[in-house]
Design an enzyme around this catalytic site. Structure first.
Site, PDB file in Angstrom:
ATOM      1  N   CYS A  57      13.575  96.107 -25.812  1.00 25.06           N
ATOM      2  CA  CYS A  57      12.943  95.037 -25.026  1.00 25.06           C
ATOM      3  C   CYS A  57      11.914  94.292 -25.873  1.00 25.06           C
ATOM      4  CB  CYS A  57      12.300  95.642 -23.780  1.00 25.06           C
ATOM      5  SG  CYS A  57      11.392  94.444 -22.776  1.00 25.06           S
ATOM      6  N   CYS A  87       8.472  93.768 -24.317  1.00 23.38           N
ATOM      7  CA  CYS A  87       7.750  95.046 -24.298  1.00 23.38           C
ATOM      8  C   CYS A  87       7.068  95.288 -25.642  1.00 23.38           C
ATOM      9  CB  CYS A  87       8.699  96.207 -24.004  1.00 23.38           C
ATOM     10  SG  CYS A  87       9.525  96.118 -22.399  1.00 23.38           S
TER      11      CYS A  87
END
Length: 112
Positions: free
Chosen positions: A63, A66
């Site tokens: 991600c 993230c």
């Protein structure tokens, strides 16, 4: 807890005229003294025994958004050192706790 379910992109013009942009991945190592990566079992202990407020980031290695959050989490950990504990849990490795807490990461973030 911090979580990102969907991340959108504002665009100008029709989709067929936009250049395709590949996501950039942040290669940032977790600084153990600031943001601590923990397991699901360790999180349960922290939640039960915490003397300080907790900031828990559920993330995934794939991600991009993230990974981009890590420097911000490190800033929070440094600014509130001794007053707040900042933790990270890999939702791909710790699926039981992520499911129990209804953490959802979507691969839509990969297309940014």
């Amino acid at each position: 807890m911090i979580g990102f379910a969907n991340v959108g992109v504002l665009s100008r013009g029709p989709a067929m005229h936009r250049p395709r942009v590949q996501p950039r991945r942040a290669k940032v190592a977790v600084k153990a003294e600031l943001v601590q990566k923990i397991t699901g079992e360790e999180l349960e202990v922290e939640l039960n025994d915490a003397e300080l407020p907790l900031v828990v980031d559920f993330y995934a290695a794939w991600c991009g958004p993230c990974q981009f959050m890590l420097p911000e989490l490190e800033k929070i950990a440094a600014e509130y050192d001794g007053r707040v504990k900042v933790l990270k849990v890999d939702s791909d490795e710790e699926t039981d706790i992520a499911t129990m807490l209804q953490v959802r990461l979507t691969r839509k973030a990969e297309r940014l």
